[in-house]
Motif scaffolding. Sequence first.
Motif, PDB file in Angstrom:
ATOM      1  N   CYS A  23      13.557  -5.052   9.541  1.00  0.00           N
ATOM      2  CA  CYS A  23      14.590  -5.339   8.533  1.00  0.00           C
ATOM      3  C   CYS A  23      14.114  -4.975   7.132  1.00  0.00           C
ATOM      4  CB  CYS A  23      14.960  -6.817   8.595  1.00  0.00           C
ATOM      5  SG  CYS A  23      16.273  -7.286   7.458  1.00  0.00           S
ATOM      6  N   HIS A  76      13.693 -10.740  12.444  1.00  0.00           N
ATOM      7  CA  HIS A  76      12.980 -11.862  11.804  1.00  0.00           C
ATOM      8  C   HIS A  76      13.885 -13.067  11.663  1.00  0.00           C
ATOM      9  CE1 HIS A  76      14.741 -11.655   7.653  1.00  0.00           C
ATOM     10  NE2 HIS A  76      15.069 -10.448   8.063  1.00  0.00           N
ATOM     11  N   CYS A 104      17.286 -14.219   8.785  1.00  0.00           N
ATOM     12  CA  CYS A 104      17.711 -12.870   8.361  1.00  0.00           C
ATOM     13  C   CYS A 104      19.083 -12.934   7.689  1.00  0.00           C
ATOM     14  CB  CYS A 104      17.775 -11.937   9.570  1.00  0.00           C
ATOM     15  SG  CYS A 104      18.229 -10.235   9.135  1.00  0.00           S
ATOM     16  N   GLY A 105      19.205 -12.203   6.596  1.00  0.00           N
ATOM     17  CA  GLY A 105      20.478 -12.161   5.866  1.00  0.00           C
ATOM     18  C   GLY A 105      21.626 -11.649   6.719  1.00  0.00           C
ATOM     19  N   ASP A 120      14.439  -6.768   4.639  1.00  0.00           N
ATOM     20  CA  ASP A 120      14.182  -8.015   3.913  1.00  0.00           C
ATOM     21  C   ASP A 120      12.982  -7.865   2.964  1.00  0.00           C
ATOM     22  OD1 ASP A 120      14.818 -11.276   4.596  1.00  0.00           O
ATOM     23  OD2 ASP A 120      12.952 -10.795   3.532  1.00  0.00           O
ATOM     24  N   GLY A 177      18.933  -5.960   8.839  1.00  0.00           N
ATOM     25  CA  GLY A 177      18.988  -6.668  10.112  1.00  0.00           C
ATOM     26  C   GLY A 177      18.215  -6.042  11.249  1.00  0.00           C
TER      27      GLY A 177
END
Length: 191
Positions: A38, A96, A99-100, A40, A65
């Motif tokens: 991801c 992870h 995660c958003g 992130d 994602g």
Amino acid sequence: MTLLSDILTYNKTFVANKEYEAYTATKVPAKKAVLVTCMDTRLQDLSTKALGFNNGDLKVVKNAGAMITHPYGSTMRSILVGIYALGAEEVIIMGHKDCGMGNIDVDEVMRKMASRGIDARVFELLQYSGIEVANFLKGFEDVYENVRHNIQMIYDHPLFDGNVPVHGLVIDPHTGELDLIHDGYAHLSEQ
Ligand SMILES: [Zn+2]
């Protein structure tokens, strides 16, 4: 000062001081693997350091994602190019926790688009062209399920070499601790 001017100023010093020498690597991944994870921010370095990898060890593909959204999209293409053109012999899919894309509010994103001037008719026009914006933006409900889904998409892909192990991991973005979701070697030995 803008971010871009900061970048360009820093870069002059970086090159002049030959700081690049610490990152010398070849195009071929030393550990012969592709890592899909991801974008992130917490994983920017953690996604490789927590796994014991250094610069040059991997082909790293990052997106929102760690999702393979389409069998013929850019993530799947990167995996295939990594295998067939750049010497990768294994694939690691690593989602992870927290995660958003695991709790993205698609309606809210579309409201923000509208508030920034994206005309509501654009959503309709796209729909006529077969693109449902809500579907295009949507994430997943369960990161473990998402990793398994990605792995199945790779296994099912007609251009994928079924002898390449595909591993599934979920990383904790705070501690770097891994959960093993899928062992690609065990999967191959069961074939
Ligand atoms: Zn994420």
